[in-house]
Design a protein around this motif. Structure first.
Motif, PDB file in Angstrom:
ATOM      1  N   GLY A 104       0.795  -1.218   0.000  1.00  0.00           N
ATOM      2  CA  GLY A 104       0.000   0.000   0.000  1.00  0.00           C
ATOM      3  C   GLY A 104       0.827   1.266   0.000  1.00  0.00           C
ATOM      4  O   GLY A 104       0.301   2.352  -0.013  1.00  0.00           O
ATOM      5  N   ALA A 105       2.135   1.126   0.011  1.00  0.00           N
ATOM      6  CA  ALA A 105       3.006   2.301   0.038  1.00  0.00           C
ATOM      7  C   ALA A 105       3.891   2.315  -1.197  1.00  0.00           C
ATOM      8  O   ALA A 105       4.232   1.281  -1.742  1.00  0.00           O
ATOM      9  CB  ALA A 105       3.868   2.277   1.290  1.00  0.00           C
ATOM     10  N   ASP A 106       4.243   3.484  -1.615  1.00  0.00           N
ATOM     11  CA  ASP A 106       5.125   3.650  -2.767  1.00  0.00           C
ATOM     12  C   ASP A 106       6.568   3.722  -2.269  1.00  0.00           C
ATOM     13  O   ASP A 106       7.245   4.719  -2.414  1.00  0.00           O
ATOM     14  CB  ASP A 106       4.746   4.914  -3.525  1.00  0.00           C
ATOM     15  N   THR A 107       7.020   2.648  -1.631  1.00  0.00           N
ATOM     16  CA  THR A 107       8.378   2.585  -1.100  1.00  0.00           C
ATOM     17  C   THR A 107       9.027   1.273  -1.520  1.00  0.00           C
ATOM     18  O   THR A 107       8.349   0.276  -1.760  1.00  0.00           O
ATOM     19  CB  THR A 107       8.387   2.670   0.438  1.00  0.00           C
ATOM     20  N   ALA A 108      10.314   1.270  -1.589  1.00  0.00           N
ATOM     21  CA  ALA A 108      11.058   0.058  -1.946  1.00  0.00           C
ATOM     22  C   ALA A 108      11.146  -0.866  -0.733  1.00  0.00           C
ATOM     23  O   ALA A 108      11.290  -0.407   0.395  1.00  0.00           O
ATOM     24  CB  ALA A 108      12.453   0.429  -2.430  1.00  0.00           C
ATOM     25  N   GLU A 109      11.023  -2.158  -0.981  1.00  0.00           N
ATOM     26  CA  GLU A 109      11.160  -3.160   0.076  1.00  0.00           C
ATOM     27  C   GLU A 109      12.439  -3.945  -0.178  1.00  0.00           C
ATOM     28  O   GLU A 109      12.711  -4.342  -1.299  1.00  0.00           O
ATOM     29  CB  GLU A 109       9.964  -4.119   0.068  1.00  0.00           C
ATOM     30  N   VAL A 129       7.647  -9.326   0.535  1.00  0.00           N
ATOM     31  CA  VAL A 129       6.494  -9.027   1.376  1.00  0.00           C
ATOM     32  C   VAL A 129       5.285  -9.774   0.814  1.00  0.00           C
ATOM     33  O   VAL A 129       4.978  -9.648  -0.370  1.00  0.00           O
ATOM     34  CB  VAL A 129       6.197  -7.509   1.390  1.00  0.00           C
ATOM     35  N   ARG A 130       4.622 -10.580   1.647  1.00  0.00           N
ATOM     36  CA  ARG A 130       3.427 -11.294   1.193  1.00  0.00           C
ATOM     37  C   ARG A 130       2.282 -10.303   1.070  1.00  0.00           C
ATOM     38  O   ARG A 130       1.955  -9.610   2.018  1.00  0.00           O
ATOM     39  CB  ARG A 130       3.044 -12.385   2.165  1.00  0.00           C
ATOM     40  N   ILE A 131       1.678 -10.261  -0.114  1.00  0.00           N
ATOM     41  CA  ILE A 131       0.544  -9.368  -0.315  1.00  0.00           C
ATOM     42  C   ILE A 131      -0.752 -10.133  -0.557  1.00  0.00           C
ATOM     43  O   ILE A 131      -1.821  -9.555  -0.489  1.00  0.00           O
ATOM     44  CB  ILE A 131       0.793  -8.377  -1.472  1.00  0.00           C
ATOM     45  N   MET A 132      -0.656 -11.444  -0.836  1.00  0.00           N
ATOM     46  CA  MET A 132      -1.845 -12.259  -1.087  1.00  0.00           C
ATOM     47  C   MET A 132      -1.568 -13.696  -0.667  1.00  0.00           C
ATOM     48  O   MET A 132      -0.417 -14.112  -0.589  1.00  0.00           O
ATOM     49  CB  MET A 132      -2.204 -12.262  -2.574  1.00  0.00           C
ATOM     50  N   SER A 133      -2.628 -14.453  -0.469  1.00  0.00           N
ATOM     51  CA  SER A 133      -2.507 -15.880  -0.215  1.00  0.00           C
ATOM     52  C   SER A 133      -3.455 -16.613  -1.156  1.00  0.00           C
ATOM     53  O   SER A 133      -4.276 -15.993  -1.831  1.00  0.00           O
ATOM     54  CB  SER A 133      -2.835 -16.199   1.245  1.00  0.00           C
ATOM     55  N   ASN A 152      -2.250   4.128 -10.929  1.00  0.00           N
ATOM     56  CA  ASN A 152      -1.454   3.021 -10.406  1.00  0.00           C
ATOM     57  C   ASN A 152      -2.154   2.448  -9.184  1.00  0.00           C
ATOM     58  O   ASN A 152      -2.807   3.174  -8.429  1.00  0.00           O
ATOM     59  CB  ASN A 152      -0.054   3.502 -10.017  1.00  0.00           C
ATOM     60  N   LYS A 153      -2.008   1.144  -8.973  1.00  0.00           N
ATOM     61  CA  LYS A 153      -2.611   0.479  -7.818  1.00  0.00           C
ATOM     62  C   LYS A 153      -1.490  -0.177  -7.024  1.00  0.00           C
ATOM     63  O   LYS A 153      -0.810  -1.072  -7.519  1.00  0.00           O
ATOM     64  CB  LYS A 153      -3.618  -0.584  -8.252  1.00  0.00           C
ATOM     65  N   PHE A 154      -1.283   0.261  -5.794  1.00  0.00           N
ATOM     66  CA  PHE A 154      -0.225  -0.289  -4.954  1.00  0.00           C
ATOM     67  C   PHE A 154      -0.681  -1.511  -4.174  1.00  0.00           C
ATOM     68  O   PHE A 154       0.137  -2.268  -3.683  1.00  0.00           O
ATOM     69  CB  PHE A 154       0.330   0.791  -4.030  1.00  0.00           C
ATOM     70  N   ASP A 155      -1.990  -1.686  -4.053  1.00  0.00           N
ATOM     71  CA  ASP A 155      -2.563  -2.880  -3.436  1.00  0.00           C
ATOM     72  C   ASP A 155      -3.364  -3.615  -4.505  1.00  0.00           C
ATOM     73  O   ASP A 155      -3.975  -2.976  -5.371  1.00  0.00           O
ATOM     74  CB  ASP A 155      -3.497  -2.503  -2.278  1.00  0.00           C
ATOM     75  N   PRO A 156      -3.414  -4.949  -4.459  1.00  0.00           N
ATOM     76  CA  PRO A 156      -4.196  -5.693  -5.442  1.00  0.00           C
ATOM     77  C   PRO A 156      -5.674  -5.313  -5.403  1.00  0.00           C
ATOM     78  O   PRO A 156      -6.246  -5.122  -4.336  1.00  0.00           O
ATOM     79  CB  PRO A 156      -4.006  -7.146  -5.006  1.00  0.00           C
ATOM     80  N   VAL A 157      -6.282  -5.183  -6.595  1.00  0.00           N
ATOM     81  CA  VAL A 157      -7.712  -4.926  -6.725  1.00  0.00           C
ATOM     82  C   VAL A 157      -8.318  -6.037  -7.575  1.00  0.00           C
ATOM     83  O   VAL A 157      -7.726  -6.460  -8.566  1.00  0.00           O
ATOM     84  CB  VAL A 157      -8.007  -3.545  -7.344  1.00  0.00           C
TER      85      VAL A 157
END
Length: 83
Positions: free
Chosen positions: A2-7, A11-15, A55-60
């Protein structure tokens, strides 16, 4: 995340993801076990299929009943169980 930052670490965003596809310009797609299709990343030129150029930072979620996905330079394709 959800953030526009580098990791620096994954990072798990979905299962429950059973298929993924990635296009050029950082557009990404995932199909979950229930057949739902999710998209995130660069929405320019309507590449994510959301009907928007943002742009979408989280899955939709954009579709359901999906059995196959592919992604290319500026597009994504999905086949649903009902054709």
């Amino acid at each position: 995340t959800g953030a526009d930052t580098a990791e620096e670490t994954p990072v798990r965003i979905m299962s429950q993801v059973v298929a993924i596809a990635a296009g050029d310009y950082h557009s990404s797609f995932a199909v979950k076990q229930d057949g739902s299709l999710w998209a995130w990343g660069n929405g320019g030129s309507l590449r994510l299929g959301t009907g928007e150029t943002a742009n979408k930072f989280d899955p939709v979620q954009i579709l359901s009943k999906v059995v196959l996905i592919e992604a290319g330079a500026s597009h994504g394709l999905a086949l649903t169980s009902d054709g």
